[in-house]
Design a protein around this motif. Sequence first.
Motif, mmCIF file in Angstrom:
data_model
loop_
_atom_site.group_PDB
_atom_site.id
_atom_site.type_symbol
_atom_site.label_atom_id
_atom_site.label_comp_id
_atom_site.label_asym_id
_atom_site.label_seq_id
_atom_site.Cartn_x
_atom_site.Cartn_y
_atom_site.Cartn_z
ATOM 1 N N THR A 110 0.841 -1.185 0.000
ATOM 2 C CA THR A 110 0.000 0.000 0.000
ATOM 3 C C THR A 110 0.882 1.242 0.000
ATOM 4 O O THR A 110 2.109 1.142 -0.116
ATOM 5 C CB THR A 110 -0.932 0.007 1.226
ATOM 6 O OG1 THR A 110 -1.866 1.085 1.124
ATOM 7 C CG2 THR A 110 -0.149 0.122 2.517
ATOM 8 N N LYS A 111 0.282 2.406 0.121
ATOM 9 C CA LYS A 111 1.064 3.636 0.180
ATOM 10 C C LYS A 111 1.902 3.662 1.452
ATOM 11 O O LYS A 111 1.459 3.187 2.498
ATOM 12 C CB LYS A 111 0.136 4.858 0.141
ATOM 13 C CG LYS A 111 -0.600 5.029 -1.188
ATOM 14 C CD LYS A 111 -1.486 6.251 -1.149
ATOM 15 C CE LYS A 111 -2.202 6.445 -2.495
ATOM 16 N NZ LYS A 111 -3.090 7.636 -2.466
ATOM 17 N N PRO A 112 3.114 4.205 1.379
ATOM 18 C CA PRO A 112 4.000 4.215 2.548
ATOM 19 C C PRO A 112 3.336 4.842 3.784
ATOM 20 O O PRO A 112 2.661 5.869 3.692
ATOM 21 C CB PRO A 112 5.189 5.066 2.076
ATOM 22 C CG PRO A 112 5.196 4.896 0.588
ATOM 23 C CD PRO A 112 3.758 4.802 0.196
ATOM 24 N N GLY A 113 3.531 4.169 4.918
ATOM 25 C CA GLY A 113 3.064 4.705 6.190
ATOM 26 C C GLY A 113 1.581 4.559 6.470
ATOM 27 O O GLY A 113 1.095 5.126 7.456
ATOM 28 N N THR A 140 11.244 -8.626 -6.942
ATOM 29 C CA THR A 140 12.271 -7.627 -6.605
ATOM 30 C C THR A 140 11.674 -6.403 -5.913
ATOM 31 O O THR A 140 12.384 -5.657 -5.252
ATOM 32 C CB THR A 140 12.995 -7.159 -7.879
ATOM 33 O OG1 THR A 140 12.062 -6.494 -8.741
ATOM 34 C CG2 THR A 140 13.592 -8.347 -8.614
ATOM 35 N N GLY A 141 10.376 -6.185 -6.074
ATOM 36 C CA GLY A 141 9.739 -5.012 -5.495
ATOM 37 C C GLY A 141 9.810 -3.782 -6.377
ATOM 38 O O GLY A 141 9.290 -2.717 -6.019
ATOM 39 N N THR A 142 10.423 -3.914 -7.561
ATOM 40 C CA THR A 142 10.583 -2.767 -8.457
ATOM 41 C C THR A 142 9.239 -2.213 -8.912
ATOM 42 O O THR A 142 9.026 -0.987 -8.924
ATOM 43 C CB THR A 142 11.428 -3.162 -9.683
ATOM 44 O OG1 THR A 142 12.707 -3.610 -9.238
ATOM 45 C CG2 THR A 142 11.603 -1.975 -10.615
ATOM 46 N N SER A 143 8.323 -3.081 -9.299
ATOM 47 C CA SER A 143 7.003 -2.633 -9.774
ATOM 48 C C SER A 143 6.263 -1.866 -8.689
ATOM 49 O O SER A 143 5.591 -0.863 -8.973
ATOM 50 C CB SER A 143 6.161 -3.831 -10.234
ATOM 51 O OG SER A 143 6.763 -4.465 -11.338
ATOM 52 N N LEU A 144 6.392 -2.324 -7.457
ATOM 53 C CA LEU A 144 5.731 -1.626 -6.347
ATOM 54 C C LEU A 144 6.321 -0.234 -6.147
ATOM 55 O O LEU A 144 5.591 0.752 -5.995
ATOM 56 C CB LEU A 144 5.865 -2.438 -5.052
ATOM 57 C CG LEU A 144 5.109 -3.766 -4.979
ATOM 58 C CD1 LEU A 144 5.380 -4.431 -3.634
ATOM 59 C CD2 LEU A 144 3.617 -3.547 -5.173
ATOM 60 N N ARG A 145 7.642 -0.158 -6.141
ATOM 61 C CA ARG A 145 8.284 1.144 -5.943
ATOM 62 C C ARG A 145 7.926 2.106 -7.068
ATOM 63 O O ARG A 145 7.701 3.299 -6.822
ATOM 64 C CB ARG A 145 9.801 0.973 -5.840
ATOM 65 C CG ARG A 145 10.262 0.312 -4.551
ATOM 66 C CD ARG A 145 11.767 0.411 -4.383
ATOM 67 N NE ARG A 145 12.474 -0.388 -5.393
ATOM 68 C CZ ARG A 145 12.782 -1.664 -5.249
ATOM 69 N NH1 ARG A 145 12.445 -2.296 -4.151
ATOM 70 N NH2 ARG A 145 13.430 -2.317 -6.203
ATOM 71 N N ASN A 146 7.870 1.598 -8.289
ATOM 72 C CA ASN A 146 7.503 2.456 -9.419
ATOM 73 C C ASN A 146 6.082 2.984 -9.292
ATOM 74 O O ASN A 146 5.761 4.046 -9.825
ATOM 75 C CB ASN A 146 7.664 1.695 -10.729
ATOM 76 C CG ASN A 146 9.118 1.419 -11.082
ATOM 77 O OD1 ASN A 146 10.021 2.075 -10.560
ATOM 78 N ND2 ASN A 146 9.355 0.452 -11.960
ATOM 79 N N ALA A 147 5.249 2.218 -8.592
ATOM 80 C CA ALA A 147 3.863 2.645 -8.384
ATOM 81 C C ALA A 147 3.694 3.433 -7.097
ATOM 82 O O ALA A 147 2.566 3.791 -6.717
ATOM 83 C CB ALA A 147 2.935 1.427 -8.369
ATOM 84 N N GLY A 148 4.799 3.713 -6.395
ATOM 85 C CA GLY A 148 4.748 4.479 -5.155
ATOM 86 C C GLY A 148 4.207 3.689 -3.986
ATOM 87 O O GLY A 148 3.647 4.264 -3.040
ATOM 88 N N LEU A 149 4.403 2.363 -4.005
ATOM 89 C CA LEU A 149 3.880 1.508 -2.942
ATOM 90 C C LEU A 149 5.019 0.827 -2.195
ATOM 91 O O LEU A 149 6.154 0.779 -2.661
ATOM 92 C CB LEU A 149 2.947 0.438 -3.534
ATOM 93 C CG LEU A 149 1.800 0.936 -4.415
ATOM 94 C CD1 LEU A 149 1.025 -0.244 -4.972
ATOM 95 C CD2 LEU A 149 0.888 1.871 -3.646
#
Length: 282
Positions: free
Chosen positions: A96-99, A158-167
Motif C-alpha cells: 500500500t502507500k508508505p506509512g 524484486t519489489g521494483t514494480s511496487l516502488r515504481n507505483a509508489g507503494l
Amino acid sequence: MLRIAVPNKGSLSGPAGEMLHEAGYRQRRESKELRIVDPANEVEFFYLRPRDIAIYVASGQLDIGITGRDLLIDSGADAEEILPLGFARSTFHYATKPGTLGGLADLKGKTIATSYEGIVAGHLADHGIDASVVHLDGAVETAIQLGVAQVIADVVETGTSLRNAGLEIAGEPIMKSEAVVIRRTGADGEEPKVRQFLRRLQGVLVARTYVMMDYDCRVEQLEKAVALTPGLESPTVSPLHNEGWVAVRAMVPAKEAQRIMDDLYDIGARAILTTAIHACRL
C-alpha cells in the motif's frame, strides 16, 4: 495410462517440461500440442492452463498435475500437494502507500485488490480480519492510484514494480509459493505408476542439488578427506598404482563444492574434479 496435467504456458511451463524431460519422459515439441502420449512410460500428458490444473485433478479426470502452490490454494479445489519441485518460487505480500498500514489489524474495513482472491480471502479469514476483496486480472499495482482499493495483494519478486507505483510492502508474507505436484485429496498414494513418477522427479531434484566429486589423496590424509566428503552412505575409496595414494569418489552438495575443493587441496588432495549428475535414485 497415468494421466498427468502440465502447465501449457507461463513461468511454470518451461521448467516443468525440462524436469519431465530429465526424468525420462517424452515431451511436446510444439506449444500447440495439447496432448501427447508416452507409450514407453505408459503416461499421457495434457497441457492445460496452470490455473485450471487443480480443478481437473480434483475432478478425478487426471491422476496428478504440476502447478503452483498459489494456484492450488487459490482454486479451492479438492486437491493436495504431494511434492515440491523447487522452481517458480514466489512470495505474496500486501502492499500500500508508505506509512498507511502498520500491521494485519489495519486491514480491517479496507478494500484489497488482487488476482488471487482465494488466497487473500483465506488469509484474512484465518486472522479474523473483516475486509473486502476485489478480484482483478493482473496489473493490480494501479488499483490504489485509480481508487479501486486501498491495499493490494500480489506476488513480489524484486519489489521494483511496487516502488515504481509508489507503494511499499506491508507486514509479513501472506504465503510462499513454488511449483508442486498435486493429486486429488485422498487419492491412493501407493499406486505404482504414481510412485514411479515421484521417484523420477525426486531423482532429478537430487541430481540438481549434488555433484560427483573425485580426487586423489595420500593414505595418511584419508580420514580428514572423508570428513570433508562423507557422501551419502560413505565415499568410494580405491587404491592407486602409486603406493600410499588412494582415489576417492563421493556426492557432495553442489553449492558447497568450491569450498570443499579448496579444503581438500589444503590437506594435500590433488586431481580434484567435479561432474554433473543427470539422474539418480537414493
